[in-house]
Design a protein around this motif. Structure first.
Motif, PDB file in Angstrom:
ATOM      1  N   ARG A   1      -5.405   9.826  -3.938  1.00 50.69           N
ATOM      2  CA  ARG A   1      -4.018   9.386  -4.139  1.00 50.69           C
ATOM      3  C   ARG A   1      -3.753   8.008  -3.533  1.00 50.69           C
ATOM      4  O   ARG A   1      -2.625   7.528  -3.579  1.00 50.69           O
ATOM      5  CB  ARG A   1      -3.060  10.424  -3.560  1.00 50.69           C
ATOM      6  N   LYS A   2      -4.794   7.431  -2.938  1.00 52.36           N
ATOM      7  CA  LYS A   2      -4.684   6.098  -2.336  1.00 52.36           C
ATOM      8  C   LYS A   2      -3.565   6.037  -1.299  1.00 52.36           C
ATOM      9  O   LYS A   2      -2.758   5.092  -1.256  1.00 52.36           O
ATOM     10  CB  LYS A   2      -4.486   5.032  -3.411  1.00 52.36           C
ATOM     11  N   LEU A   3      -3.542   7.045  -0.436  1.00 57.74           N
ATOM     12  CA  LEU A   3      -2.541   7.106   0.621  1.00 57.74           C
ATOM     13  C   LEU A   3      -3.150   6.613   1.932  1.00 57.74           C
ATOM     14  O   LEU A   3      -4.144   7.164   2.408  1.00 57.74           O
ATOM     15  CB  LEU A   3      -2.026   8.536   0.800  1.00 57.74           C
ATOM     16  N   TYR A   4      -2.541   5.591   2.499  1.00 56.85           N
ATOM     17  CA  TYR A   4      -3.005   5.016   3.753  1.00 56.85           C
ATOM     18  C   TYR A   4      -2.008   5.336   4.862  1.00 56.85           C
ATOM     19  O   TYR A   4      -0.910   5.807   4.602  1.00 56.85           O
ATOM     20  CB  TYR A   4      -3.179   3.500   3.601  1.00 56.85           C
TER      21      TYR A   4
ATOM     22  N   SER B   1       1.946   5.066   1.164  1.00 59.68           N
ATOM     23  CA  SER B   1       1.884   6.017   2.274  1.00 59.68           C
ATOM     24  C   SER B   1       3.072   6.956   2.148  1.00 59.68           C
ATOM     25  O   SER B   1       3.939   6.766   1.289  1.00 59.68           O
ATOM     26  CB  SER B   1       1.928   5.295   3.629  1.00 59.68           C
TER      27      SER B   1
ATOM     28  N   GLY C   1      -8.062   1.339   4.873  1.00 61.07           N
ATOM     29  CA  GLY C   1      -9.047   2.408   4.723  1.00 61.07           C
ATOM     30  C   GLY C   1     -10.241   2.341   5.650  1.00 61.07           C
ATOM     31  O   GLY C   1     -11.192   3.107   5.487  1.00 61.07           O
TER      32      GLY C   1
ATOM     33  N   LYS D   1       8.791   4.307  -4.202  1.00 61.66           N
ATOM     34  CA  LYS D   1       7.727   4.023  -5.173  1.00 61.66           C
ATOM     35  C   LYS D   1       8.344   3.790  -6.537  1.00 61.66           C
ATOM     36  O   LYS D   1       9.152   4.572  -7.015  1.00 61.66           O
ATOM     37  CB  LYS D   1       6.736   5.177  -5.226  1.00 61.66           C
TER      38      LYS D   1
ATOM     39  N   SER E   1     -10.404  13.791   0.952  1.00 64.70           N
ATOM     40  CA  SER E   1     -10.598  13.410  -0.446  1.00 64.70           C
ATOM     41  C   SER E   1      -9.282  13.346  -1.211  1.00 64.70           C
ATOM     42  O   SER E   1      -9.110  12.518  -2.111  1.00 64.70           O
ATOM     43  CB  SER E   1     -11.556  14.391  -1.137  1.00 64.70           C
TER      44      SER E   1
ATOM     45  N   GLN F   1     -10.785   6.059   9.093  1.00 61.24           N
ATOM     46  CA  GLN F   1     -10.613   7.377   8.487  1.00 61.24           C
ATOM     47  C   GLN F   1     -11.556   8.378   9.136  1.00 61.24           C
ATOM     48  O   GLN F   1     -12.695   8.057   9.471  1.00 61.24           O
ATOM     49  CB  GLN F   1     -10.829   7.320   6.978  1.00 61.24           C
TER      50      GLN F   1
ATOM     51  N   LYS G   1      -7.746  10.024  -0.354  1.00 63.98           N
ATOM     52  CA  LYS G   1      -8.441   8.937  -1.048  1.00 63.98           C
ATOM     53  C   LYS G   1      -8.072   8.907  -2.528  1.00 63.98           C
ATOM     54  O   LYS G   1      -7.837   7.829  -3.101  1.00 63.98           O
ATOM     55  CB  LYS G   1      -9.951   9.104  -0.884  1.00 63.98           C
TER      56      LYS G   1
ATOM     57  N   GLU H   1       6.055   2.678  -1.170  1.00 70.51           N
ATOM     58  CA  GLU H   1       5.227   1.482  -1.131  1.00 70.51           C
ATOM     59  C   GLU H   1       5.596   0.700   0.131  1.00 70.51           C
ATOM     60  O   GLU H   1       6.749   0.325   0.317  1.00 70.51           O
ATOM     61  CB  GLU H   1       5.476   0.609  -2.359  1.00 70.51           C
TER      62      GLU H   1
ATOM     63  N   TYR I   1       0.845  -1.181   0.000  1.00 68.96           N
ATOM     64  CA  TYR I   1       0.000   0.000   0.000  1.00 68.96           C
ATOM     65  C   TYR I   1       0.892   1.246   0.000  1.00 68.96           C
ATOM     66  O   TYR I   1       2.062   1.186   0.377  1.00 68.96           O
ATOM     67  CB  TYR I   1      -0.942   0.018   1.202  1.00 68.96           C
TER      68      TYR I   1
END
Length: 207
Positions: free
Chosen positions: A86-89, A4, A60, A206, A81, A63, A84, A128, A2
């Protein structure tokens, strides 16, 4: 695996004389989120607002967001938003605002907080995060040059120490460990002692 951020990042922008400062941090779990937000608030006790959005886990489920006194929906949700999209956890973004005397309206606030969060994420190092294996490798001194070339070619982060033999310690992706071990043994014709250590989550650049 994932995505971050690694470490922290800070950016600042001025919108109609209001000062917006974005703080971005890797936060694993809500306890780290709360500690990070408390620190930001402590560093800016005179701020008009400290708004935030975060995703505290790796899938996710954890949050939250806060407008912190700004009109509903104009600050916290735009920040969240961005995470979300950018799919950052395991990431928290806090945006500190010092009011400059000019009202921005709901649309202006939404754009300002969203842009601040995006700039903060742009400035952060995105990695990653994935399962990895800590690997210890011992070789005789004649093999040091060969194993060093191998690890450099593999792009593996490693440490080394020298005693009776040379020891190299590397972090290897879990899903690539079997191939790594096979290639190393083949290159050194088995003249390497490989010991698997702990498994943990590690940030990789990444790709």
């Amino acid at each position: 695996m994932y995505l971050s951020v690694r470490g922290e990042a800070v950016t600042e922008r001025i919108v109609e004389k209001s000062r917006f400062i974005a703080f971005v941090a890797h936060t694993s779990g809500e306890a780290e989120v709360k500690a990070f937000l408390a620190r930001v608030r402590g560093e800016h006790p005179q701020a008009t607002h400290v708004c935030y959005g975060y995703i505290a886990d790796a899938i996710g489920n954890e949050q939250r967001f806060s407008d912190a006194g700004e009109p509903q929906g104009t600050a916290g949700m735009p920040i969240l938003s961005v995470l979300k999209a950018r799919k950052l956890y395991e990431t928290t973004v806090a945006v500190v605002r010092y009011f400059g005397g000019i009202k921005l309206g709901a649309g202006g606030l939404t754009r300002a907080y969203s842009a601040s969060a995006a700039e903060g994420c742009d400035a952060a190092e995105i990695c990653e995060y994935g399962e990895c294996v800590r690997v210890s490798m011992r070789v005789a001194y004649p093999e040091v040059s060969a194993i060093t070339r191998f690890l450099d070619r593999e792009g593996t982060v490693y440490e080394r120490s020298f005693g009776e033999s040379a020891e190299f310690i590397a972090v290897v992706r879990e899903d690539g460990y079997a191939g790594f071990k096979s290639r190393l043994n083949e290159m050194l014709n088995g003249r390497v002692e490989i010991t698997e250590g702990e498994r943990k989550i590690f940030p990789f650049p990444k790709q």
